[in-house]
Design a protein around this motif. Sequence first.
Motif, PDB file in Angstrom:
ATOM      1  N   LEU A  22      -5.282  20.004 -60.338  1.00  0.00           N
ATOM      2  CA  LEU A  22      -6.265  21.033 -60.031  1.00  0.00           C
ATOM      3  C   LEU A  22      -7.228  20.531 -58.960  1.00  0.00           C
ATOM      4  O   LEU A  22      -7.254  19.335 -58.652  1.00  0.00           O
ATOM      5  CB  LEU A  22      -7.022  21.393 -61.308  1.00  0.00           C
ATOM      6  CG  LEU A  22      -6.151  21.880 -62.478  1.00  0.00           C
ATOM      7  CD1 LEU A  22      -6.991  22.071 -63.722  1.00  0.00           C
ATOM      8  CD2 LEU A  22      -5.409  23.148 -62.088  1.00  0.00           C
ATOM      9  N   PRO A  23      -8.027  21.405 -58.380  1.00  0.00           N
ATOM     10  CA  PRO A  23      -8.978  20.977 -57.350  1.00  0.00           C
ATOM     11  C   PRO A  23      -9.891  19.826 -57.811  1.00  0.00           C
ATOM     12  O   PRO A  23     -10.253  18.965 -57.001  1.00  0.00           O
ATOM     13  CB  PRO A  23      -9.781  22.244 -57.053  1.00  0.00           C
ATOM     14  CG  PRO A  23      -8.814  23.352 -57.323  1.00  0.00           C
ATOM     15  CD  PRO A  23      -8.021  22.872 -58.525  1.00  0.00           C
ATOM     16  N   SER A  24     -10.243  19.779 -59.079  1.00  0.00           N
ATOM     17  CA  SER A  24     -11.102  18.693 -59.576  1.00  0.00           C
ATOM     18  C   SER A  24     -10.398  17.329 -59.574  1.00  0.00           C
ATOM     19  O   SER A  24     -11.042  16.298 -59.755  1.00  0.00           O
ATOM     20  CB  SER A  24     -11.604  19.011 -60.985  1.00  0.00           C
ATOM     21  OG  SER A  24     -10.511  19.125 -61.877  1.00  0.00           O
ATOM     22  N   ASP A  25      -9.080  17.313 -59.371  1.00  0.00           N
ATOM     23  CA  ASP A  25      -8.292  16.073 -59.342  1.00  0.00           C
ATOM     24  C   ASP A  25      -8.104  15.549 -57.922  1.00  0.00           C
ATOM     25  O   ASP A  25      -7.332  14.620 -57.695  1.00  0.00           O
ATOM     26  CB  ASP A  25      -6.912  16.312 -59.971  1.00  0.00           C
ATOM     27  CG  ASP A  25      -7.000  16.835 -61.394  1.00  0.00           C
ATOM     28  OD1 ASP A  25      -7.842  16.316 -62.158  1.00  0.00           O
ATOM     29  OD2 ASP A  25      -6.249  17.764 -61.731  1.00  0.00           O
ATOM     30  N   THR A  26      -8.781  16.178 -56.950  1.00  0.00           N
ATOM     31  CA  THR A  26      -8.533  15.849 -55.547  1.00  0.00           C
ATOM     32  C   THR A  26      -9.807  15.464 -54.796  1.00  0.00           C
ATOM     33  O   THR A  26     -10.918  15.747 -55.236  1.00  0.00           O
ATOM     34  CB  THR A  26      -7.914  17.059 -54.809  1.00  0.00           C
ATOM     35  OG1 THR A  26      -8.867  18.116 -54.763  1.00  0.00           O
ATOM     36  CG2 THR A  26      -6.647  17.531 -55.488  1.00  0.00           C
ATOM     37  N   ASN A  27      -9.581  14.862 -53.636  1.00  0.00           N
ATOM     38  CA  ASN A  27     -10.692  14.565 -52.744  1.00  0.00           C
ATOM     39  C   ASN A  27     -11.007  15.801 -51.892  1.00  0.00           C
ATOM     40  O   ASN A  27     -10.392  16.855 -52.071  1.00  0.00           O
ATOM     41  CB  ASN A  27     -10.373  13.332 -51.876  1.00  0.00           C
ATOM     42  CG  ASN A  27      -9.175  13.539 -50.967  1.00  0.00           C
ATOM     43  OD1 ASN A  27      -8.799  14.656 -50.616  1.00  0.00           O
ATOM     44  ND2 ASN A  27      -8.560  12.437 -50.565  1.00  0.00           N
ATOM     45  N   ALA A  28     -11.914  15.666 -50.947  1.00  0.00           N
ATOM     46  CA  ALA A  28     -12.350  16.801 -50.127  1.00  0.00           C
ATOM     47  C   ALA A  28     -11.237  17.366 -49.251  1.00  0.00           C
ATOM     48  O   ALA A  28     -11.316  18.518 -48.806  1.00  0.00           O
ATOM     49  CB  ALA A  28     -13.530  16.384 -49.259  1.00  0.00           C
ATOM     50  N   ASN A  29     -10.180  16.590 -49.020  1.00  0.00           N
ATOM     51  CA  ASN A  29      -9.061  17.061 -48.199  1.00  0.00           C
ATOM     52  C   ASN A  29      -7.958  17.732 -49.014  1.00  0.00           C
ATOM     53  O   ASN A  29      -6.945  18.141 -48.459  1.00  0.00           O
ATOM     54  CB  ASN A  29      -8.464  15.893 -47.412  1.00  0.00           C
ATOM     55  CG  ASN A  29      -9.446  15.308 -46.445  1.00  0.00           C
ATOM     56  OD1 ASN A  29     -10.150  16.041 -45.755  1.00  0.00           O
ATOM     57  ND2 ASN A  29      -9.534  13.986 -46.404  1.00  0.00           N
ATOM     58  N   GLY A  30      -8.116  17.789 -50.336  1.00  0.00           N
ATOM     59  CA  GLY A  30      -7.106  18.399 -51.191  1.00  0.00           C
ATOM     60  C   GLY A  30      -5.999  17.451 -51.598  1.00  0.00           C
ATOM     61  O   GLY A  30      -4.993  17.877 -52.167  1.00  0.00           O
ATOM     62  N   ALA A  34      -5.406   8.798 -56.414  1.00  0.00           N
ATOM     63  CA  ALA A  34      -4.398   7.853 -56.911  1.00  0.00           C
ATOM     64  C   ALA A  34      -4.599   7.578 -58.395  1.00  0.00           C
ATOM     65  O   ALA A  34      -3.634   7.463 -59.154  1.00  0.00           O
ATOM     66  CB  ALA A  34      -4.448   6.555 -56.111  1.00  0.00           C
ATOM     67  N   GLY A  35      -5.842   7.483 -58.828  1.00  0.00           N
ATOM     68  CA  GLY A  35      -6.127   7.227 -60.243  1.00  0.00           C
ATOM     69  C   GLY A  35      -5.602   8.317 -61.151  1.00  0.00           C
ATOM     70  O   GLY A  35      -5.149   8.057 -62.267  1.00  0.00           O
ATOM     71  N   TRP A  36      -5.634   9.560 -60.682  1.00  0.00           N
ATOM     72  CA  TRP A  36      -5.090  10.673 -61.462  1.00  0.00           C
ATOM     73  C   TRP A  36      -3.585  10.499 -61.623  1.00  0.00           C
ATOM     74  O   TRP A  36      -3.035  10.722 -62.700  1.00  0.00           O
ATOM     75  CB  TRP A  36      -5.412  12.005 -60.781  1.00  0.00           C
ATOM     76  CG  TRP A  36      -4.943  13.208 -61.549  1.00  0.00           C
ATOM     77  CD1 TRP A  36      -5.638  13.896 -62.501  1.00  0.00           C
ATOM     78  CD2 TRP A  36      -3.667  13.849 -61.443  1.00  0.00           C
ATOM     79  NE1 TRP A  36      -4.871  14.937 -62.985  1.00  0.00           N
ATOM     80  CE2 TRP A  36      -3.649  14.927 -62.344  1.00  0.00           C
ATOM     81  CE3 TRP A  36      -2.531  13.630 -60.672  1.00  0.00           C
ATOM     82  CZ2 TRP A  36      -2.562  15.773 -62.510  1.00  0.00           C
ATOM     83  CZ3 TRP A  36      -1.438  14.468 -60.822  1.00  0.00           C
ATOM     84  CH2 TRP A  36      -1.462  15.527 -61.731  1.00  0.00           C
ATOM     85  N   PRO A  70       1.382  11.671 -49.792  1.00  0.00           N
ATOM     86  CA  PRO A  70       0.283  12.219 -50.592  1.00  0.00           C
ATOM     87  C   PRO A  70       0.739  13.363 -51.492  1.00  0.00           C
ATOM     88  O   PRO A  70       1.738  14.012 -51.244  1.00  0.00           O
ATOM     89  CB  PRO A  70      -0.703  12.731 -49.528  1.00  0.00           C
ATOM     90  CG  PRO A  70       0.137  13.005 -48.332  1.00  0.00           C
ATOM     91  CD  PRO A  70       1.276  12.023 -48.377  1.00  0.00           C
ATOM     92  N   LEU A  71      -0.036  13.559 -52.541  1.00  0.00           N
ATOM     93  CA  LEU A  71       0.152  14.700 -53.446  1.00  0.00           C
ATOM     94  C   LEU A  71      -0.909  15.726 -53.103  1.00  0.00           C
ATOM     95  O   LEU A  71      -2.070  15.376 -52.914  1.00  0.00           O
ATOM     96  CB  LEU A  71      -0.062  14.260 -54.898  1.00  0.00           C
ATOM     97  CG  LEU A  71       1.107  13.759 -55.684  1.00  0.00           C
ATOM     98  CD1 LEU A  71       0.652  13.232 -57.021  1.00  0.00           C
ATOM     99  CD2 LEU A  71       2.130  14.840 -55.862  1.00  0.00           C
ATOM    100  N   ARG A  72      -0.535  16.984 -53.053  1.00  0.00           N
ATOM    101  CA  ARG A  72      -1.479  18.054 -52.734  1.00  0.00           C
ATOM    102  C   ARG A  72      -1.822  18.858 -53.985  1.00  0.00           C
ATOM    103  O   ARG A  72      -1.002  18.976 -54.906  1.00  0.00           O
ATOM    104  CB  ARG A  72      -0.879  18.996 -51.683  1.00  0.00           C
ATOM    105  CG  ARG A  72      -0.495  18.335 -50.376  1.00  0.00           C
ATOM    106  CD  ARG A  72      -1.661  17.878 -49.566  1.00  0.00           C
ATOM    107  NE  ARG A  72      -2.426  19.052 -49.137  1.00  0.00           N
ATOM    108  CZ  ARG A  72      -3.622  18.984 -48.601  1.00  0.00           C
ATOM    109  NH1 ARG A  72      -4.203  17.838 -48.416  1.00  0.00           N
ATOM    110  NH2 ARG A  72      -4.248  20.078 -48.248  1.00  0.00           N
TER     111      ARG A  72
END
Length: 132
Positions: A22-30, A34-36, A70-72
């Motif tokens: 989900l968006p809360s699992d990502t950085n500002a770039n989407g 890695a920790g997730w 990367p994962l999106r």
Amino acid sequence: MTALDDDKPTPRGELTIQVIPLPSDTNANGDVYAGWVVKQMDIAAASRAGRISRGRNATVAIDRMEFLSPLRVGSQVSCYCELVDIGRSSMKIRVEVWTLDRSASTPRKVTEALFVFVAIDEHGRIREVPEQ
């Protein structure tokens, strides 16, 4: 895998979990943190180790991990687990992470790592893994 299959890599092991970041699992770039990803891998490996040991277990080591791509956010993330070795009280489980992006038709490999678990009893002491 045969020479004919080399251009179409496929996951090794048993599909253990599938999740969608989900968006809360990502950085500002989407891009997913890695920790997730490591958390999902540990959950998948612990599930497999629990079935093998028929009980409680604990992660004791994670071998080297390298991210291939990367994962999106919104991609389907699949963790595949394969038992590599089993000792008196330990289990080595390879976890591969594959993703299927929303706009893609074929999955791609994201990373893999070797997780080492030990079987533990209800008091947190190391115990033997039952014979398979």
